[in-house]
Design a protein around this motif. Structure first.
Motif, PDB file in Angstrom:
ATOM      1  N   GLY A  73       5.634   3.511   3.149  1.00 48.14           N
ATOM      2  CA  GLY A  73       4.398   2.740   3.070  1.00 48.14           C
ATOM      3  C   GLY A  73       3.211   3.596   3.455  1.00 48.14           C
ATOM      4  N   ASP A  74       2.181   2.960   4.004  1.00 51.16           N
ATOM      5  CA  ASP A  74       0.964   3.658   4.397  1.00 51.16           C
ATOM      6  C   ASP A  74       1.067   4.190   5.818  1.00 51.16           C
ATOM      7  OD1 ASP A  74      -0.300   3.001   1.974  1.00 51.16           O
ATOM      8  OD2 ASP A  74      -0.945   1.067   2.747  1.00 51.16           O
ATOM      9  N   PHE A  75       0.422   5.323   6.066  1.00 47.99           N
ATOM     10  CA  PHE A  75       0.339   5.853   7.421  1.00 47.99           C
ATOM     11  C   PHE A  75      -1.029   6.487   7.603  1.00 47.99           C
ATOM     12  CE2 PHE A  75       1.252   9.698   5.162  1.00 47.99           C
ATOM     13  CZ  PHE A  75       0.735  10.736   5.928  1.00 47.99           C
ATOM     14  N   THR A 114       9.417  12.008   3.637  1.00 50.41           N
ATOM     15  CA  THR A 114       8.383  12.723   2.898  1.00 50.41           C
ATOM     16  C   THR A 114       7.023  12.145   3.253  1.00 50.41           C
ATOM     17  OG1 THR A 114       9.908  13.160   1.062  1.00 50.41           O
ATOM     18  CG2 THR A 114       7.558  13.400   0.620  1.00 50.41           C
ATOM     19  N   LEU A 115       6.073  13.013   3.619  1.00 49.45           N
ATOM     20  CA  LEU A 115       4.719  12.597   3.961  1.00 49.45           C
ATOM     21  C   LEU A 115       3.754  13.120   2.900  1.00 49.45           C
ATOM     22  CD1 LEU A 115       4.531  11.008   6.640  1.00 49.45           C
ATOM     23  CD2 LEU A 115       6.314  12.754   6.793  1.00 49.45           C
ATOM     24  N   ASP A 116       3.011  12.220   2.266  1.00 50.00           N
ATOM     25  CA  ASP A 116       2.012  12.576   1.261  1.00 50.00           C
ATOM     26  C   ASP A 116       0.632  12.274   1.843  1.00 50.00           C
ATOM     27  OD1 ASP A 116       0.289  12.801  -0.861  1.00 50.00           O
ATOM     28  OD2 ASP A 116       1.290  11.342  -2.146  1.00 50.00           O
ATOM     29  N   GLY A 165      -1.876   9.202   1.583  1.00 47.27           N
ATOM     30  CA  GLY A 165      -1.610   8.441   2.800  1.00 47.27           C
ATOM     31  C   GLY A 165      -0.337   7.624   2.724  1.00 47.27           C
ATOM     32  N   LYS A 166       0.693   8.185   2.057  1.00 49.11           N
ATOM     33  CA  LYS A 166       1.948   7.453   1.867  1.00 49.11           C
ATOM     34  C   LYS A 166       3.125   8.241   2.448  1.00 49.11           C
ATOM     35  CE  LYS A 166       0.330   4.073  -0.805  1.00 49.11           C
ATOM     36  NZ  LYS A 166       0.429   2.635  -0.448  1.00 49.11           N
ATOM     37  N   PHE A 167       4.153   7.527   2.925  1.00 44.59           N
ATOM     38  CA  PHE A 167       5.397   8.159   3.360  1.00 44.59           C
ATOM     39  C   PHE A 167       6.568   7.417   2.742  1.00 44.59           C
ATOM     40  CE2 PHE A 167       5.244   4.651   6.304  1.00 44.59           C
ATOM     41  CZ  PHE A 167       6.558   4.382   6.656  1.00 44.59           C
TER      42      PHE A 167
END
Length: 474
Positions: free
Chosen positions: A234-236, A260-262, A266-268
């Motif tokens: 979701g969002d982080f 995975t951190l994008d 702002g998504k994981f």
């Protein structure tokens, strides 16, 4: 009177025949349209980030001269990497107009969708497909060969200026202790906005992300960890007040997961890696509650389990094994004394530890066996205090679930973890990932993991994650 009617009917018939045979004009002939000619306002397009809302390029084309109203004519702009014959083209439909201007951020999104890297010039093909509104009479224009360069768009979440990212929390081997074990709890920096790592996560735990190991000043978190399904992604954002002030919720089941951190969006995401088996160890020492009991792990989910359990003094030292965190799939011992080593599904006899201690517990639901070995741990290696003969004792701390010892090394020294001053149970590192395995490579063998720097080091051993073990060197 009859004759009058006959003459009237005859006259009417002649008039009808005359009217039926009158020649009408020819139907009009409409010529087909033609392919348009496409032109571009620029042959090389490389707008800076600051011009994201300005026009980057304007495409214009001639009138195809369809017979119908030109206001309804459809034009499809197709953009693709050169040489692919528009097989993966990004398209945009225009109706009626004979030109279209892309602002920089719209064109940038097209280029990034094609998989282009930032600040790199690419050869791009552009064409127009014209037709009636119902797609009849389609024509393809000439193909323009252009150079286009995508720019770096500001990420939704600012990536770590440290260019590093670490995992901390109750879902991890190191718990909430900070600094965390590395490399076992360190992400890989894929590029400027993407980080990825595969970790063992304790089911039901939580975690945060640290840009600096050992520092709580800056961390990444989620806004609301009660959102359904958030453990899978979701969002982080940056933990700042109430905006992102909640810990990441870990998965419900223990096992290996790829996180995975994008930062760009702002998504994981959190994806399980394979399957992972567990056996819970409820007993007198923890109130006979399967849901809160420690567990044994089976990394291959093949019925063979391994793990460590700390048993304090007092009580009966009795326990059972459970295939689920409840009493629906319990295992007992094959004899009343609870020490036969035989595992019986649904058996009423409790298993039993010999007394207090830190036990390595193994079980096989295939061979129907189990064993419990009390352990104390030490460090053995080439460093002066050991010379591969003497163990440097480690001390166990129940509060943070780790064994700790101190050694002094010189360049080239190597070491391993050993239980009970014997090689029967020893742990080394294979592959340089920070993960320990029985009989693994010497830690400090630079050809297989990494070189231990010279100096005095505090070394922590984490055996609390069921079937997955790691360490930290400081």
């Amino acid at each position: 009177m009859k004759n009058i009617f006959k003459y009237l009917l005859l006259a009417t018939g002649i008039l009808f025949l005359y009217s039926s045979c009158k020649k009408v004009d020819d139907l009009p002939y409409y010529a087909n349209g033609s392919a348009v000619t496409l032109t571009s306002s620029a042959s090389a397009i490389a707008p800076p980030t600051a011009d994201s809302n300005k026009t980057a390029v304007t495409f214009s084309w001639s009138n195809p001269k369809y017979a119908a109203d030109s206001a309804a004519t459809k034009y499809i702009i197709q953009i693709d990497s050169s040489g692919r014959n528009f097989k993966k083209a990004i398209s945009k439909t225009i109706t009626g107009s004979l030109s279209y201007s892309y602002i920089a951020k719209e064109l940038n999104a097209v280029l990034l969708s094609l998989g282009f890297a930032y600040n790199t010039a690419y050869d791009v093909d552009v064409r127009i497909v014209s037709s009636y509104a119902n797609n009849n009479e389609q024509y393809q224009s000439n193909v323009l060969k252009l150079k286009m360069t995508p720019y770096v768009t500001p990420p939704k979440v600012v990536p770590p200026v440290s260019n590093a990212l670490f995992l901390v929390g109750s879902a991890t081997a190191g718990g909430w202790g900070n600094p965390v074990p590395v490399p076992a709890q360190q992400f890989i920096r894929v590029d400027s906005v993407d980080y990825q790592g595969t970790f063992f996560l304790n089911g039901g735990g939580q975690y945060l992300l640290l840009p600096v190991n050992g520092n709580w000043d800056s961390k990444f978190a989620v806004q609301d960890n009660t959102i359904a399904g958030l453990s899978a992604g979701g969002d982080f954002g940056l933990n700042a007040g109430s905006d992102f002030g909640a810990n990441f919720p870990g998965p419900a089941a223990s096992g290996m997961y790829k996180i995975t951190l994008d930062f760009q969006h702002g998504k994981f995401t959190v994806v399980p890696v394979g399957t992972y088996g567990q056996l819970w160890v409820p007993g007198d020492y923890q109130g006979w509650t399967p849901a809160t009991a420690p567990s044994l792990g089976s990394q291959k989910n093949d019925g063979s389990y391994d793990g460590y359990v700390n048993i304090p003094s007092g009580g009966t030292y009795e326990f059972k094994l459970a295939g689920t965190p409840d009493w629906n799939n319990a295992f007992g011992d094959g004899a009343a004394g609870g020490t036969s080593g035989t595992l019986v599904s649904g058996g009423s006899n409790n298993l039993k530890f010999a007394g207090p201690g830190y036990y390595r517990l193994t079980a096989s639901t295939v061979a129907n066996t189990w064993s419990a070995t009390a352990t104390t741990w030490g460090l053995i290696g080439s460093f002066a205090a050991s010379s591969w003969n003497n163990d440097v004792a480690m001390t166990y701390s129940a509060s943070d679930n780790k064994w700790t010892g101190t050694i002094t090394t010189v360049a080239g020294d190597q070491f391993k973890f050993r239980a009970n001053h014997d090689w029967g149970i020893n742990l080394g590192e294979t592959g340089g990932t920070g993960s320990l395995s029985y009989g693994g490579d010497n830690i400090g063998d630079a050809s297989k993991n990494f070189a231990v720097p010279a100096g005095t080091h505090t070394i922590s051993l984490f055996l609390n994650n069921s079937g997955y073990y790691t360490y930290m060197l400081q």
